[in-house]
Enzyme design. Structure first.
Site, PDB file in Angstrom:
ATOM      1  N   CYS A  57     -12.260  15.543   6.872  1.00 44.24           N
ATOM      2  CA  CYS A  57     -13.471  15.258   7.645  1.00 44.24           C
ATOM      3  C   CYS A  57     -14.265  14.117   7.011  1.00 44.24           C
ATOM      4  O   CYS A  57     -14.850  13.287   7.713  1.00 44.24           O
ATOM      5  CB  CYS A  57     -14.332  16.509   7.778  1.00 44.24           C
ATOM      6  N   HIS A 103     -19.053  20.205   5.271  1.00 46.00           N
ATOM      7  CA  HIS A 103     -18.344  19.457   6.305  1.00 46.00           C
ATOM      8  C   HIS A 103     -19.081  18.150   6.561  1.00 46.00           C
ATOM      9  O   HIS A 103     -20.313  18.083   6.467  1.00 46.00           O
ATOM     10  CB  HIS A 103     -18.274  20.289   7.587  1.00 46.00           C
TER      11      HIS A 103
END
Length: 412
Positions: free
Chosen positions: A102, A357
């Protein structure tokens, strides 16, 4: 076919410790000394084929290269025709998460949506052999750009580029720190570009120049040196560990003179001993693409790493002449007249220092619309959605802006 969303994972966040929040001392600025991140993983399998002599082995590799080059020849001929993802001819394209990528995906979107960067990327020299192509970061970025632009998929896989990066000790399957990975990617692209004119253009596009002043408080002798940076590392706490309230406050804090006393004293050649110094920074040059690193991750003396998630607004338009004083800049009038910027992208982190994230909010330079790139999921958003990355002390898992990318405004 609908894009399959990446699995929700909460990977370990590595490499986020950035200094004590009490002092928030300035870090080294020379981007040429940036270390590559990650380590190689996995075992090498032993070949089941009989061992060949060195000459036979080289001939076999050359034959393999020729075969692979035949397959890539047609694709290479198409590369100069790539217009760039920033044009969004087929809509915004996402990137699949292929192993806790990510962070990589977010940074790639920021690079490839920047038309100034893709103009440089499209002019690179294509490596002559397949083995060189596999390990060449700018070439693999160009292939990914072509793949994103030419297809009609809502998301594509960055696996070839990720495997290329792994050969340069940038591992998959671990979470990277976005600020460090940005420096690593940029250095790899610069190092593997053969055309020195393109290297110069790449440096001019991203490089910040500051002048560091060190003045001895005993004999008043002064030392000056210019330093180049790829990111402007701004503290989010002042010298008394108080939370700074705006991005402009962070800029003022970074360029505010700092007293170096105690074990922070420097050696003075004239006094022939360590003495207290006054350290100050003056801004010399700002590039077309300005990357600001908000130092959200800090550690205490106990080495406990924690994240500073308090609210820190950042403006859509930023004029350095309105923020810095005359004493905080060392530039001519024509240089300072161009120090007006507007926000282009935000790389946001959600989660804590142990897990989290990344995603990217990017404003299309051709459409002037904001998009949220969250791995394979891409959607149009508003400026109010981007402002949700300001941060909030009570929302530990909320999105917090970590990298701010500003684009220089063109004069009217």
């Amino acid at each position: 076919m609908c894009a399959v969303p990446a699995p929700r994972v909460r990977p370990r966040l590595r490499g986020v410790a950035e200094g004590r929040p009490r002092l928030q001392t300035r870090e080294s600025f020379c981007h040429s000394t940036v270390l590559l991140m990650g380590q190689r993983s996995g075992r090498q399998e032993r070949s089941k084929k009989p061992e060949m002599s060195l000459s036979e082995n080289m001939k076999a590799e050359e034959e393999d290269d020729r075969e692979e080059n035949k397959e890539l020849k047609t694709k290479d001929q198409r590369l100069p025709l790539v217009f760039g993802v920033a044009d969004l001819k087929n809509g915004a394209v996402g990137l699949y998460n292929v192993g806790q990528t990510c962070c990589l995906n977010s940074l790639l979107q920021v690079f490839l949506m920047n038309i100034h960067f893709t103009r440089i990327l499209r002019r690179i020299t294509v490596p002559p052999y397949a083995s060189l192509k596999r390990n060449n970061v700018p070439y693999q970025m160009l292939l990914l750009l072509e793949k994103m632009q030419s297809g009609k998929q809502k998301a594509v896989s960055p696996i070839d580029l990720a495997m290329c990066l792994s050969t340069h000790r940038v591992n998959m399957f671990i979470q990277h720190d976005a600020a460090q990975l940005f420096l690593t990617l940029w250095n790899l692209v610069k190092r593997q570009m053969k055309d020195q004119d393109l290297v110069t253009k790449l440096s001019d596009l991203y490089t910040i120049c500051v002048q560091e002043h060190l003045a001895c408080q005993i004999c008043s002798s002064e030392m000056k040196r210019n330093s180049n940076m790829l990111t402007l590392p701004l503290p989010v706490l002042d010298s008394n560990s108080h939370m700074l309230k705006t991005l402009e406050d962070c800029l003022q804090c970074f360029f505010h003179p700092e007293e170096l006393t105690g074990h922070n004293m420097c050696f003075c050649e004239y006094c022939d001993k360590k003495t207290p110094f006054l350290q100050s920074m003056k801004l010399v040059h700002l590039p077309q693409t300005l990357t600001i690193h908000l130092k959200r991750f800090c550690f205490e003396r106990s080495t406990n790493v924690y994240k500073l998630s308090h609210c820190l607004p950042f403006p859509q338009e930023l004029d350095f002449n309105a923020v810095l004083t005359e004493q905080q800049s060392q530039a001519h009038g024509s240089e300072k007249a161009a120090w007006r910027y507007e926000i282009f992208a935000v790389v946001a982190h959600s989660g804590s220092t142990n897990s989290g994230h990344y995603c990217a909010y990017i404003r299309s330079l051709t459409e002037c619309k904001w998009y949220c790139f969250n791995d394979s999921t891409v959607c149009q958003v508003s400026w109010d959605d981007v402002k949700c990355t300001y941060g909030h002390s009570d929302l530990n898992w909320g999105q917090t802006a970590y990298l701010l990318i500003y684009m220089k405004k063109h004069p009217q």
